[in-house]
Scaffold this active site. Structure first.
Site, PDB file in Angstrom:
ATOM      1  N   SER A 243       0.807  -1.223   0.000  1.00  0.00           N
ATOM      2  CA  SER A 243       0.000   0.000   0.000  1.00  0.00           C
ATOM      3  C   SER A 243       0.837   1.267   0.000  1.00  0.00           C
ATOM      4  CB  SER A 243      -0.921   0.019   1.228  1.00  0.00           C
ATOM      5  OG  SER A 243      -0.166   0.239   2.413  1.00  0.00           O
ATOM      6  N   LYS A 244       2.142   1.144   0.248  1.00  0.00           N
ATOM      7  CA  LYS A 244       2.976   2.326   0.466  1.00  0.00           C
ATOM      8  C   LYS A 244       3.260   3.077  -0.824  1.00  0.00           C
ATOM      9  CE  LYS A 244       3.380   1.662   4.907  1.00  0.00           C
ATOM     10  NZ  LYS A 244       2.611   0.420   5.077  1.00  0.00           N
ATOM     11  N   ASN A 245       3.644   4.347  -0.667  1.00  0.00           N
ATOM     12  CA  ASN A 245       3.891   5.225  -1.817  1.00  0.00           C
ATOM     13  C   ASN A 245       5.062   4.745  -2.672  1.00  0.00           C
ATOM     14  OD1 ASN A 245       2.117   6.547  -0.112  1.00  0.00           O
ATOM     15  ND2 ASN A 245       2.955   8.565  -0.514  1.00  0.00           N
TER      16      ASN A 245
END
Length: 463
Positions: A243-245
């Site tokens: 989910s991280k950028n």
């Protein structure tokens, strides 16, 4: 009609004299029933709002937000390249080291160590510090459970600190009050990708003689006074989870400007053995583990980094515009920044929902109505300190053996967080980072949906 015109002229004159801000002006005009049309970005408040989707109207947003992750042949070539090399692990390949150099340079840090997850980054840092039974680590209550887990896995006591309700970040004054002679580290979290109050935290650490560990797992390229987070404490931890950028499905990194600590972290994450290989002997120290990043992950991250800066710029511009739009909606309060913040990573767009401005419409019903508009929204974290997963630690047999029943009961009392209770039970809401990769029109559609819900709040409550 004449009365309305008269009031309008008088109201505008008084506003100019008193220098009301835009939201105050709109609230007063609406309360007075003037029917004034107030200019704003692509809309006028005097216009009739459309019916919300939850009441049978059209959705404000129908095309869906950005898919995640974004990828193309760059990622494909990165994976195939490692595959064909036959060197898949960091101990016999060059790619992880190449990623570490690039990520350290991107963040202006002296050293970077790639590890298997953000949790592994925190675990490695605490392991290198020698955190263990009898120690305390100060952490925010408003965070993902991993921040708590890494402390507990070392049989140390996690001391949960209340939230600054306006920023969603750790309340540094309460963190200072939580420090004892047993405190061995303070581990603030840059929640949502926005920096905590770094200057105040560094002063606290220096005053107490305790290292500051930045949990920056959500904060890729966030900045404090123009400097990337992860550079201020002894070390910073980052996550590359799906989910991280910046992501490679699972992975993490440690940034530090302390060469000795970088070596200690490397040794801990490589079974206690330094260097670039392993042996049949033992290592240095008395405990360690394997938390290494693979060559596949390292090359995937290098490919993802080619588009990271542009994504940061897009999120920044869209978040700024969305904040301008939401400023015209009473009862929607975007999370505030501390003065030193010069950039948020916007992993989350966090805001407070104040139901008194929506005729008492519950937060749950508001979220349901917003989702019906095609706009994902979530209440986010809850009361970690009240959850059975955490409170059960007080009766854990290992903890009772180490600390005793009296200390564990006192620990429960120390973890009261009333501001966080208010925030998480009634107010906190999130939009997700992928939503900020859209267009300005998308931001307008989010605001339009909220305005519709506010206008029809009474009817929605009865639906």
């Amino acid at each position: 009609m004449k009365g309305n015109i008269s009031f309008s002229l008088s109201f505008n004159f008084n506003c100019m004299k008193q220098k009301f801000n835009r939201r105050e002006f709109i609230s007063m005009a609406a309360a007075a029933g003037t029917g004034l049309a107030v200019a704003g970005p692509n809309f006028a408040l005097g216009q009739e709002s459309k019916k919300p989707a939850i009441l049978g109207g059209s959705k404000a947003y129908t095309s869906g937000f950005s898919a995640w992750p974004l990828f193309d042949d760059r990622e494909e070539k990165a994976l195939v390249s490692v595959l064909k090399s036959g060197n898949w692990g960091r101990l016999n390949g060059p790619v992880v080291a190449e990623f570490e150099k690039a990520y350290a340079g991107l963040n202006g840090a002296g050293h970077c160590l790639g590890v298997s997850s953000g949790t592994a980054a925190l675990t490695t840092i605490l392991g290198a510090l020698g955190i263990g039974p009898g120690d305390e680590v100060v952490i925010p209550v408003y965070t993902f459970i991993a921040t708590y887990n890494v402390v507990v896995l070392n049989y140390a006591l996690p001391i949960l600190v209340d939230t600054d309700i306006e920023t969603f970040q750790i309340d540094v004054k309460k963190a200072e009050a939580a420090v004892t002679a047993q405190t061995k580290a303070i581990m603030p979290v840059h929640i949502g990708g926005t920096p905590a109050d770094i200057d105040a935290l560094i002063r606290l650490g220096e005053k107490a003689g305790i290292p500051i560990i930045e949990d920056a797992c959500q904060a890729h390229l966030a900045e404090w006074k123009g400097k990337k987070v992860g550079n201020f404490g002894l070390a910073g931890a980052f996550s590359f989870q799906s989910s991280k950028n910046l992501n490679c499905a699972e992975g993490g990194a440690i940034l530090t400007n302390d060469a000795d600590f970088a070596r200690a972290c490397y040794t801990f994450h490589n079974q206690g053995q330094g260097g670039t290989g392993t042996s049949y002997g033992t290592g240095s120290g008395t405990r360690a583990t394997n938390l290494r990043l693979t060559e596949f992950q390292g090359n995937l991250l290098l490919a993802q980094m080619t588009r990271l800066q542009q994504q940061v710029e897009t999120r920044t511009e869209n978040a700024k515009y969305l904040t301008e739009l939401l400023a015209d909606i009473p009862g929607i309060e975007p999370a505030k920044w501390y003065p030193g913040t010069t950039r948020s990573a916007y992993h989350l767009y966090m805001f407070r929902y104040l139901k008194e401005h929506f005729h008492g419409l519950s937060r749950g019903k508001f979220v349901e109505a917003l989702n019906a508009e095609g706009i994902p929204c979530d209440p986010g974290y809850g009361q970690m300190n009240r959850d059975a997963y955490v409170t059960g630690l007080a009766s854990n047999p290992h903890y009772l053996r180490i600390y005793g029943e009296k200390t564990m009961k006192e620990w429960l009392d120390r973890n009261q967080c009333p501001q966080n209770d208010t925030l998480t039970r009634e107010q906190s809401l999130w939009f997700f980072q992928t939503m900020l990769l859209g267009t300005r029109e998308n931001m307008e559609q989010i605001a339009e949906a909220i305005r519709k819900i506010q206008k029809y709040a009474k009817q929605i409550a009865k639906a």
